[in-house]
Design a protein around this motif. Structure first.
Motif, mmCIF file in Angstrom:
data_model
loop_
_atom_site.group_PDB
_atom_site.id
_atom_site.type_symbol
_atom_site.label_atom_id
_atom_site.label_comp_id
_atom_site.label_asym_id
_atom_site.label_seq_id
_atom_site.Cartn_x
_atom_site.Cartn_y
_atom_site.Cartn_z
ATOM 1 N N GLY A 177 -0.880 -0.526 5.421
ATOM 2 C CA GLY A 177 -1.900 0.458 5.736
ATOM 3 C C GLY A 177 -3.274 -0.159 5.933
ATOM 4 N N SER A 178 -4.261 0.681 6.177
ATOM 5 C CA SER A 178 -5.615 0.208 6.492
ATOM 6 C C SER A 178 -6.286 -0.500 5.321
ATOM 7 C CB SER A 178 -6.478 1.395 6.947
ATOM 8 O OG SER A 178 -6.562 2.370 5.923
ATOM 9 N N ARG A 179 -5.882 -0.187 4.080
ATOM 10 C CA ARG A 179 -6.496 -0.819 2.907
ATOM 11 C C ARG A 179 -5.672 -1.985 2.373
ATOM 12 N NH1 ARG A 179 -6.791 1.953 -1.513
ATOM 13 N NH2 ARG A 179 -5.214 3.514 -1.010
ATOM 14 N N ALA A 180 -4.629 -2.361 3.081
ATOM 15 C CA ALA A 180 -3.753 -3.430 2.603
ATOM 16 C C ALA A 180 -4.417 -4.793 2.736
ATOM 17 C CB ALA A 180 -2.440 -3.408 3.376
ATOM 18 N N ILE A 181 -4.412 -5.527 1.622
ATOM 19 C CA ILE A 181 -4.892 -6.918 1.614
ATOM 20 C C ILE A 181 -3.860 -7.731 0.846
ATOM 21 C CG2 ILE A 181 -6.703 -8.518 0.933
ATOM 22 C CD1 ILE A 181 -8.678 -6.210 0.967
ATOM 23 N N ILE A 182 -3.151 -8.602 1.548
ATOM 24 C CA ILE A 182 -2.157 -9.473 0.920
ATOM 25 C C ILE A 182 -2.833 -10.804 0.617
ATOM 26 C CG2 ILE A 182 0.153 -10.444 1.085
ATOM 27 C CD1 ILE A 182 0.024 -7.378 1.298
ATOM 28 N N ASN A 183 -3.105 -11.046 -0.644
ATOM 29 C CA ASN A 183 -3.784 -12.279 -1.051
ATOM 30 C C ASN A 183 -2.755 -13.387 -1.262
ATOM 31 O OD1 ASN A 183 -6.635 -11.301 -1.343
ATOM 32 N ND2 ASN A 183 -5.634 -9.905 -2.781
ATOM 33 N N GLY A 184 -2.226 -13.868 -0.161
ATOM 34 C CA GLY A 184 -1.184 -14.890 -0.211
ATOM 35 C C GLY A 184 -0.265 -14.714 0.978
ATOM 36 N N ALA A 198 6.938 -5.578 10.946
ATOM 37 C CA ALA A 198 6.156 -4.591 10.213
ATOM 38 C C ALA A 198 5.158 -3.868 11.110
ATOM 39 C CB ALA A 198 5.419 -5.267 9.063
ATOM 40 N N ALA A 199 4.870 -2.627 10.762
ATOM 41 C CA ALA A 199 3.789 -1.882 11.404
ATOM 42 C C ALA A 199 2.519 -2.189 10.634
ATOM 43 C CB ALA A 199 4.087 -0.381 11.383
ATOM 44 N N VAL A 200 1.584 -2.886 11.248
ATOM 45 C CA VAL A 200 0.387 -3.379 10.565
ATOM 46 C C VAL A 200 -0.858 -2.717 11.138
ATOM 47 C CG1 VAL A 200 -0.963 -5.410 9.932
ATOM 48 C CG2 VAL A 200 1.541 -5.585 10.144
ATOM 49 N N ASP A 201 -1.616 -2.045 10.286
ATOM 50 C CA ASP A 201 -2.877 -1.440 10.715
ATOM 51 C C ASP A 201 -3.870 -2.533 11.095
ATOM 52 O OD1 ASP A 201 -5.757 -0.287 10.003
ATOM 53 O OD2 ASP A 201 -4.457 1.429 10.401
ATOM 54 N N SER A 202 -4.735 -2.237 12.021
ATOM 55 C CA SER A 202 -5.704 -3.239 12.492
ATOM 56 C C SER A 202 -6.656 -3.691 11.396
ATOM 57 C CB SER A 202 -6.503 -2.674 13.672
ATOM 58 O OG SER A 202 -7.185 -1.484 13.288
ATOM 59 N N SER A 203 -6.843 -2.876 10.357
ATOM 60 C CA SER A 203 -7.745 -3.242 9.258
ATOM 61 C C SER A 203 -7.040 -4.002 8.137
ATOM 62 C CB SER A 203 -8.401 -1.972 8.684
ATOM 63 O OG SER A 203 -9.178 -1.308 9.672
ATOM 64 N N ALA A 204 -5.730 -4.066 8.168
ATOM 65 C CA ALA A 204 -4.977 -4.777 7.131
ATOM 66 C C ALA A 204 -5.188 -6.289 7.262
ATOM 67 C CB ALA A 204 -3.505 -4.431 7.228
ATOM 68 N N LYS A 205 -5.091 -6.996 6.109
ATOM 69 C CA LYS A 205 -5.326 -8.439 6.103
ATOM 70 C C LYS A 205 -4.219 -9.160 5.331
ATOM 71 C CE LYS A 205 -10.378 -7.925 6.185
ATOM 72 N NZ LYS A 205 -11.642 -8.229 5.457
#
Length: 281
Positions: free
Chosen positions: A177-184, A194-201
């Protein structure tokens, strides 16, 4: 012989769950259709309870084990939590580890260490904070909370929409989602990318593997971890429901002579997985 075998399994479960010398309290009504409500005014140490409906509003100074058709925990638990039921909701602070199994599981509290969940529908609420690792096996999984450790998921439909550590997933579909941040790193096997929102990192590397067949949970969970979880929940549920006085007696003996309890518990740990696997088959 049956009594001896039952005692071995009982001691195995209680030896694992008993983490301190505090008195244990077993709470189960004679009629399982009655509800168990632990009010805020009560102050249990180690609490084991089972009924058709269980609500724990009181803070628990030690460990909490609860099983029922509906289980709700709003009181803080100083040590570890084990909960199982048709519907399980946890809204409190867990000092150590939490292990939860249910048809529908909602977790919106805080875990000091690791959180392990097996369920049909699993929701990690936006208020949730997992300070350790998160391990989930579920049909539909939504992670809206913060996970500071590694996330390992096996499921059908999975949505991640908050900050997590590295993610390893074996799923049908994955959505960031838009608030997703995968630190790794993000390493996943799925039916499609995966369906990745443009704001996800994703701060690390992303590795996608096309699934030829739906992967088994054993690829990311050890057999021992799942058997231990299900075995402990089954043991405690049966103990509290059918032998509350016997359970209390075994616990007292384990505290009085911990070395014997550990020995019997270790033996039970070798036997219990065989029985559980046989029942599963």
């Amino acid at each position: 012989m049956k009594r001896v075998f039952l005692a071995l399994l009982i001691v195995a479960g209680l030896a694992i769950l008993a983490t301190s010398a505090n008195a244990a309290e077993f709470r189960a009504p004679a009629d399982q259709n009655e509800s168990v409500i632990i009010s805020e005014t009560e102050k249990p140490n180690n609490l084991y309870t089972s009924s058709s409906s269980v609500t724990v509003n009181a803070p628990v100074a030690g460990d909490l084990t609860a099983a029922g058709g509906t289980v709700m925990v709003t009181g803080d638990v100083a040590n570890s939590l084990i909960a199982a039921g048709g519907t399980v909701s946890v809204r409190s602070k867990i000092g150590q580890n939490a292990r939860i199994a249910g048809g529908e599981v909602t977790f919106s509290g805080t875990v000091g260490e690791d959180l392990l969940i097996a369920g049909g529908t699993v929701l990690i609420g936006s208020d949730a904070v997992i300070n350790g690792d998160l391990l989930i096996a579920g049909g539909t999984v939504t992670i809206d909370g913060v996970v500071k450790g590694t996330v390992r998921i096996g499921g059908g439909s999975v949505v991640i929409n908050n900050s997590t550590g590295s993610v390893r997933a074996y799923v049908g579909t994955l959505t960031l989602g838009s608030r997703a941040i995968i630190n790794g790193d993000l390493i996943y096997t799925a039916d499609a990318s995966a369906a990745v929102d443009s704001s996800a990192k994703v701060t690390g590397a992303t590795t996608f593997t096309q699934a030829e067949t739906r992967p088994a949970f054993k690829q990311f969970f050890t057999v021992g971890s799942l058997v231990s979880l299900l075995g402990l929940i089954l043991l405690i549920l049966l103990l509290i429901r059918f032998r509350p006085q016997f359970s209390q007696s075994i616990y007292d003996k384990a505290i009085a002579n911990p070395m014997n309890a550990i020995g019997y518990g270790a033996l039970g740990l070798f036997i219990a997985p065989m029985i559980l696997l046989a029942v599963a088959i």
